[in-house]
Design an enzyme around this catalytic site. Structure first.
Site, mmCIF file in Angstrom:
data_model
loop_
_atom_site.group_PDB
_atom_site.id
_atom_site.type_symbol
_atom_site.label_atom_id
_atom_site.label_comp_id
_atom_site.label_asym_id
_atom_site.label_seq_id
_atom_site.Cartn_x
_atom_site.Cartn_y
_atom_site.Cartn_z
ATOM 1 N N TRP A 72 17.253 -0.127 -14.104
ATOM 2 C CA TRP A 72 16.980 -0.883 -15.338
ATOM 3 C C TRP A 72 15.601 -0.489 -15.889
ATOM 4 C CZ3 TRP A 72 19.185 -3.319 -19.120
ATOM 5 C CH2 TRP A 72 18.436 -4.183 -19.941
ATOM 6 N N GLY A 101 6.939 5.379 -0.578
ATOM 7 C CA GLY A 101 6.168 4.139 -0.555
ATOM 8 C C GLY A 101 6.523 3.311 0.666
ATOM 9 N N TRP A 102 5.758 2.266 0.878
ATOM 10 C CA TRP A 102 5.899 1.438 2.074
ATOM 11 C C TRP A 102 7.321 0.896 2.227
ATOM 12 C CZ3 TRP A 102 2.957 0.427 6.241
ATOM 13 C CH2 TRP A 102 3.312 -0.678 7.026
ATOM 14 N N GLU A 143 5.912 7.212 4.204
ATOM 15 C CA GLU A 143 4.981 6.370 4.971
ATOM 16 C C GLU A 143 5.639 5.878 6.261
ATOM 17 O OE1 GLU A 143 3.129 3.363 2.519
ATOM 18 O OE2 GLU A 143 2.628 4.793 0.992
ATOM 19 N N TYR A 144 5.400 6.578 7.376
ATOM 20 C CA TYR A 144 4.644 7.806 7.572
ATOM 21 C C TYR A 144 5.394 8.652 8.602
ATOM 22 C CZ TYR A 144 1.122 4.497 5.958
ATOM 23 O OH TYR A 144 0.463 3.532 5.268
ATOM 24 N N MET A 207 -5.083 7.934 1.375
ATOM 25 C CA MET A 207 -5.068 6.488 1.103
ATOM 26 C C MET A 207 -6.173 5.797 1.913
ATOM 27 S SD MET A 207 -0.993 5.739 0.673
ATOM 28 C CE MET A 207 -0.358 6.617 2.093
ATOM 29 N N TYR A 209 -7.743 3.041 2.151
ATOM 30 C CA TYR A 209 -7.802 1.590 1.976
ATOM 31 C C TYR A 209 -6.787 0.972 2.931
ATOM 32 C CZ TYR A 209 -4.722 3.799 -1.512
ATOM 33 O OH TYR A 209 -3.833 4.625 -2.141
#
Ligand SMILES: *[C@@H]1O[C@H](CO)[C@@H](O)[C@H](O)[C@H]1NC(C)=O
Ligand SMILES: *[C@@H]1O[C@H](CO)[C@@H](O)[C@H](O)[C@H]1NC(C)=O
Ligand SMILES: *[C@@H]1O[C@H](CO)[C@@H](O)[C@H](O)[C@H]1NC(C)=O
Ligand SMILES: *[C@@H]1O[C@H](CO)[C@@H](O)[C@H](O)[C@H]1NC(C)=O
Length: 510
Positions: A72, A101-102, A143-144, A207, A209
């Site tokens: 969508w 992504g996670w 990841e990962y 990444m 953080y």
């Protein structure tokens, strides 16, 4: 156009000339947020980014092809087309489509990467998506490898195979291949064949953080520049920007391929005792209040942080050991970024000749200007990238950065400043920084990290020239020989062998 906008536009144009890339990730689901949180692809400030990364599409484990995770948003609402329409605003913008992504997990990537046929299917499918929607490249956010729901140690080798095959398909077509990777050295060794990634990726998006957060029972920083003494001897000892970037470089990453990731968000948790607020104080490890837009416990977008600061009742403080700010209000403890920390990180990236600043993520920037300025974090990044020290070392008029207001490293108590109801944090901390015995930022570097073959390397790492304190070398082991990169600090700065950075002459023993 108002003047602010003109300035932002100019900054964007200058940036593209000066060389260091600014890679903007976008969590595109921000389109669904309400009120001040709503941010769509067409809202992206295309001139303030050199690269825009649209996240995320996923991996279909039945077919090994790329699939939409929200058709969508991606298709009906035109997200993918809008991403590439940003190039009409900034013709130099490079756009990438990110997979993973996670939430997409690790296990199915492990299965796909282990089989040559499946890898080829995946790459062909990625290429089809990229070409259909006119992207300039593809970003792989597995990841990962060999972690989380995949315990296959072969992931490390198979991931680099996958990247190499991506390169062979994409590069002849002029398309980019990048990847987002975890930061800390202990994780690098599990997941990544660093020399292979450095060779075949256009950017390694590190990444830097999520080092600490509300899942722990002490108040610690989301994204500290330097490690803290209290972590010595623990698994957290290398949870910092500095330890991670050095970890990537010392394992064979070319600095020019590394993108230093900065968070456009903070992490909050709950103090066990509201009177004990220093970093390392006890927390309940039960999460923290969620923000109104990101709606995630223990996580606050920078825009949400600004709204909270504007409500008042916060005290901000500076951790001079780890070079990041924090704030507290009642039992809430917050780790975040401000002008000082971001400036130091960008100066740090410059001092090591890193290729890019990467940010996660554009939709939680203060895009409405509730702090008084629209896109203040991007402005800080551009200002520091374009400050005089970026000029190449052959130009003669350079002085040490005016932005380096860091305090002495001998300070043990943080400087605290109460935020009044209307001011914002970007103007507060470090007011008491008079004794600048060691200004740990600074600038620097070589004109074009020229590769030389000099007899300066006896071990991997950074070494200062014995003849000139401005000159230092990076020695990278390649097989049985060293690759030597010669680097030069800006005028007025010497290479500080203790801190591993270019520092003010007076702070360095030469
Ligand atoms: C990938 O991993 C599997 C094990 O899961 C292994 O059999 C295979 O040889 C590896 N390498 C390649 C290039 O497929
Ligand atoms: C790899 O995948 C293909 C297609 O799904 C399959 O035919 C083949 O048997 C697989 N190879 C291995 C070694 O599992
Ligand atoms: C930076 O460069 C500008 C223009 O070249 C110059 O006017 C300014 O004084 C410089 N600032 C510093 C701090 O050197
Ligand atoms: C930065 O990391 C390097 C390499 O690990 C280390 O030698 C240096 O001491 C670190 N700098 C600081 C200020 O922690």
């Amino acid at each position: 156009m108002d003047t602010k906008l003109v300035i932002l536009v100019l900054v964007g144009l200058i940036q593209q000339i000066s060389g260091t890339s600014v890679i903007c990730y976008h969590g595109t689901w921000s389109h669904y947020r309400l009120g001040n949180g709503k941010f769509s692809v067409s809202d992206v400030p295309a001139k303030l980014c050199t690269h825009y990364i649209y996240t995320f599409v996923g991996l279909d484990s039945d077919t090994n092809e790329v699939k939409s995770l929200d058709s969508w948003l991606d298709i009906n609402l035109n997200g993918l087309n809008d991403a590439n329409a940003l190039k009409t605003v900034n013709p130099n913008l490079k756009t990438l489509l990110a997979v993973g992504g996670w939430n997409d997990g690790s296990a199915k990537y492990s299965v796909m990467a282990a089989n040559a046929t499946s890898r080829a299917t995946f790459i062909a499918s990625a290429l089809k998506w990229v070409q259909k929607y006119n992207f300039d490249g593809f970003d792989i956010d597995w990841e990962y490898p060999a972690r989380r729901d995949s315990s296959n140690p072969a992931d490390k080798e198979n991931f680099s195979k996958l990247i190499k095959e991506f390169y062979k398909t994409f590069h002849p077509l002029g398309l980019l291949v990048t990847a987002a990777v975890s930061a800390a050295p202990s994780y690098i060794d599990i997941s990544y064949d660093v020399p292979a990634l450095s060779k075949y990726l256009d950017f390694i998006n590190v990444m830097l953080y999520d080092f600490h957060g509300a899942w722990e029972n002490t108040a610690s920083h989301n994204a500290p520049l330097y490690s803290a003494a209290r972590f010595a001897g623990t698994v957290y000892a290398d949870y910092s920007v500095n330890a991670s970037i050095h970890g990537w470089i010392s394992r064979g990453a070319s600095p020019s391929k590394l993108a230093l990731g900065v968070p456009f968000y903070g992490r909050n948790n709950i103090l066990s005792n509201p009177d004990k607020t220093a970093p390392g104080s006890a927390t309940t490890a039960t999460g923290g209040v969620a923000g109104p837009y990101t709606a995630t416990s223990g996580f606050l977008g920078y825009n949400e942080i600004i709204e909270k600061f504007n409500e008042g009742g916060w005290t901000t403080a500076w951790d001079d050991e780890q070079k990041v700010p924090y704030a507290f209000s009642g039992t809430t403890w917050l780790s975040y970024e401000n002008k000082e920390s971001l400036t130091l990180k960008v100066a740090y990236a410059k001092s090591l000749c890193l290729g890019a600043i990467m940010l996660w993520s554009i939709e939680t920037e203060d895009f409405l200007g509730l702090s008084g300025t629209k896109y203040p974090l991007l402005e800080i990044i551009h200002n520091e990238l374009n400050s005089n020290e970026t000029a190449d070392s052959s130009s003669s008029t350079k002085t040490a950065s005016a932005t380096t207001t860091t305090t002495s490293t001998t300070t043990t108590t943080p400087t605290t400043t109460t935020v009044s109801t209307t001011t914002t944090t970007t103007t507060t901390p470090t007011a008491s920084s008079t004794s600048s015995s060691s200004s740990s930022t600074s600038s620097s570097t070589t004109s074009a990290s020229e590769i030389t073959k000099e007899d300066v390397c006896t071990a991997p790492g950074y070494f200062r020239s014995s003849a000139n304190c401005r000159v230092f070398y990076y020695c990278q082991l390649s097989g049985i020989r060293y690759i030597v990169t010669k680097l030069i600090c800006s005028a007025g700065l010497f290479y500080d062998t203790k801190l591993g950075i270019c520092n003010y002459e007076k702070a360095v023993t030469c």
